[in-house]
Motif scaffolding. Structure first.
Motif, PDB file in Angstrom:
ATOM      1  N   UNK A  46       0.830  -1.059  -0.048  1.00 57.85           N
ATOM      2  CA  UNK A  46      -0.078  -0.018   0.168  1.00 57.85           C
ATOM      3  C   UNK A  46       1.026   1.153   0.080  1.00 57.85           C
ATOM      4  N   UNK A  47       1.373   1.478  -1.025  1.00 57.08           N
ATOM      5  CA  UNK A  47       2.394   2.615  -1.242  1.00 57.08           C
ATOM      6  C   UNK A  47       1.446   3.823  -2.156  1.00 57.08           C
ATOM      7  N   UNK A  48       1.578   5.002  -1.918  1.00 62.16           N
ATOM      8  CA  UNK A  48       0.767   6.184  -2.081  1.00 62.16           C
ATOM      9  C   UNK A  48       0.593   5.999  -3.755  1.00 62.16           C
ATOM     10  N   UNK A  49      -0.713   6.338  -4.145  1.00 60.35           N
ATOM     11  CA  UNK A  49      -1.086   6.567  -5.532  1.00 60.35           C
ATOM     12  C   UNK A  49      -1.571   7.588  -5.808  1.00 60.35           C
ATOM     13  N   UNK A  50      -1.295   8.605  -6.834  1.00 61.43           N
ATOM     14  CA  UNK A  50      -1.878   9.743  -7.134  1.00 61.43           C
ATOM     15  C   UNK A  50      -3.595   9.671  -7.705  1.00 61.43           C
ATOM     16  N   UNK A  51      -3.511   8.376  -8.365  1.00 59.23           N
ATOM     17  CA  UNK A  51      -4.996   8.224  -8.776  1.00 59.23           C
ATOM     18  C   UNK A  51      -5.352   7.054  -8.274  1.00 59.23           C
ATOM     19  N   UNK A  52      -5.920   6.673  -7.205  1.00 63.81           N
ATOM     20  CA  UNK A  52      -6.180   5.251  -6.844  1.00 63.81           C
ATOM     21  C   UNK A  52      -7.374   4.674  -7.856  1.00 63.81           C
ATOM     22  N   UNK A  53      -7.551   3.400  -7.809  1.00 70.68           N
ATOM     23  CA  UNK A  53      -8.452   2.755  -8.777  1.00 70.68           C
ATOM     24  C   UNK A  53      -9.777   3.072  -8.104  1.00 70.68           C
ATOM     25  N   UNK A  54     -10.832   3.224  -8.775  1.00 72.84           N
ATOM     26  CA  UNK A  54     -12.046   3.614  -8.255  1.00 72.84           C
ATOM     27  C   UNK A  54     -12.670   2.387  -7.331  1.00 72.84           C
ATOM     28  N   UNK A  88      -3.224   8.911   6.181  1.00 72.39           N
ATOM     29  CA  UNK A  88      -2.334  10.090   7.066  1.00 72.39           C
ATOM     30  C   UNK A  88      -0.756   9.666   6.279  1.00 72.39           C
ATOM     31  N   UNK A  89      -0.461   8.634   6.254  1.00 65.49           N
ATOM     32  CA  UNK A  89       1.108   8.226   5.482  1.00 65.49           C
ATOM     33  C   UNK A  89       1.167   8.651   4.267  1.00 65.49           C
ATOM     34  N   UNK A  90       0.036   8.659   3.401  1.00 66.84           N
ATOM     35  CA  UNK A  90       0.041   8.931   2.086  1.00 66.84           C
ATOM     36  C   UNK A  90       0.337  10.594   1.864  1.00 66.84           C
ATOM     37  N   UNK A  91      -0.098  11.242   2.926  1.00 66.91           N
ATOM     38  CA  UNK A  91       0.024  12.842   2.773  1.00 66.91           C
ATOM     39  C   UNK A  91       1.231  13.419   3.549  1.00 66.91           C
ATOM     40  N   UNK A  92       2.338  12.418   4.114  1.00 67.36           N
ATOM     41  CA  UNK A  92       3.535  13.010   4.211  1.00 67.36           C
ATOM     42  C   UNK A  92       4.388  13.221   3.162  1.00 67.36           C
ATOM     43  N   UNK A 132      11.217  13.633   3.755  1.00 74.23           N
ATOM     44  CA  UNK A 132      12.138  12.282   4.494  1.00 74.23           C
ATOM     45  C   UNK A 132      11.121  11.225   4.880  1.00 74.23           C
ATOM     46  N   UNK A 133      10.116  11.652   5.344  1.00 73.81           N
ATOM     47  CA  UNK A 133       8.895  10.792   5.673  1.00 73.81           C
ATOM     48  C   UNK A 133       7.945  10.009   4.624  1.00 73.81           C
ATOM     49  N   UNK A 134       8.057  10.413   3.487  1.00 79.90           N
ATOM     50  CA  UNK A 134       7.490   9.966   2.295  1.00 79.90           C
ATOM     51  C   UNK A 134       7.545   8.567   2.120  1.00 79.90           C
ATOM     52  N   UNK A 135       6.536   7.522   2.116  1.00 77.81           N
ATOM     53  CA  UNK A 135       7.079   6.312   1.822  1.00 77.81           C
ATOM     54  C   UNK A 135       7.735   5.990   0.510  1.00 77.81           C
ATOM     55  N   UNK A 136       7.572   6.633  -0.642  1.00 76.77           N
ATOM     56  CA  UNK A 136       8.441   6.652  -1.718  1.00 76.77           C
ATOM     57  C   UNK A 136       9.856   6.898  -1.478  1.00 76.77           C
ATOM     58  N   UNK A 137       9.884   7.993  -0.596  1.00 79.41           N
ATOM     59  CA  UNK A 137      11.313   8.556  -0.291  1.00 79.41           C
ATOM     60  C   UNK A 137      12.063   7.227   0.501  1.00 79.41           C
TER      61      UNK A 137
END
Length: 328
Positions: free
Chosen positions: A152-160, A238-242, A245-250
């Motif tokens: 569950x890593x951040x997606x800009x456009x999640x599936x419907x 909440x994690x998706x909005x970070x 350095x706290x970004x999950x992708x980072x």
């Protein structure tokens, strides 16, 4: 959290009431006490001595039972354990009510530090995939390899099809959903979950369906069930909005461990298109694509996942041996 946000946001017992979850033949479940929480840890006796340790972490709404099929298939390869995150499975809610990704990662780290099993082969699905990514980034000393199944890593456009799950994080939605579905039978609830998580729900045997229904009934008896779901979903959002350095992708960029990425083409919760980004982000990664699987490949096609995991272990061991061989 106010009582309007969850139908069961009441004081919770120290241990889950009622019957425990199912334990498959050859498995055992023990309780591990850590500062501020207690964890149910599922394990299967390894088929050989001195096998490398592995730890498996489930996703939102899941439990250590999600790993039973894979634990069985890997019993000759690793000394495997699967834990129930706080508030899930047979683990009671944490004392501090922290259901953030960081809170879950902290619990995994505490367990590994207390057990002295690290470094381990660390495996996570969905929410658990995000959790173990954070663990691998901040504590590389605890991780030999990393395996992420529909992380569950951040997606800009999640599936419907993933939007309703994300809406669980909105205050009041869980309470509304609970009222709207109060007349649903456990069988209907189970079918809805399987239709969302499996690429082909028809692959579930009648015995497996009956077991899933019984588990759903057990969870609904827990007075904190909906509250944990809501707070954990909020933790993901909440994690998706970070950023920074706290970004999950980072943090994924910082992972040093060899990484196996597993994605199902029929996944309705984590889009398969994220596999390309993950492959570019994790510096030492390989990809397994399962055409018929959905969100829980370790349950849908455990044989394929086990083969890819063994290949990862073998290649990692060969690399380590070459590095240790003197040159000249």
């Amino acid at each position: 959290m106010s009582s309007t946000e969850s139908p069961d946001a009441r004081a919770v017992p120290v241990v889950p009431p009622g019957r425990p979850s199912r334990v498959s033949a050859g498995e055992e479940v023990r309780t591990v006490t850590l500062p501020g929480t207690a964890l149910a840890v599922r394990s299967r006796r390894p088929l050989a001595a001195d096998l490398p340790p592995a730890l498996f972490v489930h996703g939102l709404g899941g439990s250590s039972q999600n790993w039973s099929a894979l634990l069985e298939r890997l019993a000759a390869d690793v000394d495997g354990e699967a834990l129930d995150l706080p508030g899930f499975g047979d683990s009671p809610p944490p004392d501090d009510g922290d259901y953030s990704l960081t809170g879950f990662a902290r619990v995994v780290i505490r367990h590994l530090d207390a057990a002295g099993r690290g470094p381990v082969h660390l495996v996570g699905n969905s929410l658990g995939g995000a959790v173990v990514t954070r663990v691998a980034a901040v504590r590389p000393d605890l991780v030999r390899t990393l395996t992420l199944i529909s992380p569950a890593l951040p997606e800009l456009r999640p599936q419907r099809t993933a939007v309703p799950t994300g809406l669980l994080a909105v205050p009041g939605v869980v309470s509304l959903f609970a009222r709207m579905t109060k007349d649903w039978t456990p069988e209907r609830r189970t079918r809805e979950v399987l239709a969302l998580c499996y690429g082909d729900p028809g692959r579930v045997t009648s015995e497996g369906f009956a077991e899933a229904v019984a588990e759903y009934e057990r969870r609904l008896e827990l007075p904190y069930f909906w509250d944990v779901m809501a707070r954990s979903a909020r933790g993901i959002v909440d994690a998706y909005t970070l950023g920074g350095q706290h970004s999950l992708w980072r943090q994924a960029e910082k992972v040093l461990a060899p990484t196996l990425l597993v994605y199902g083409k029929r996944d309705q919760l984590v889009s398969y298109r994220m596999a390309a980004r993950a492959g570019k982000t994790f510096r030492d990664s390989r990809l397994l694509t399962l055409l018929e699987s959905g969100h829980v490949a370790m349950m849908e096609d455990p044989d394929a996942v086990a083969r890819a995991f063994r290949d990862l272990l073998a290649d990692t061991a060969a690399t380590a041996e070459r590095s240790a061989t003197p040159r000249g």
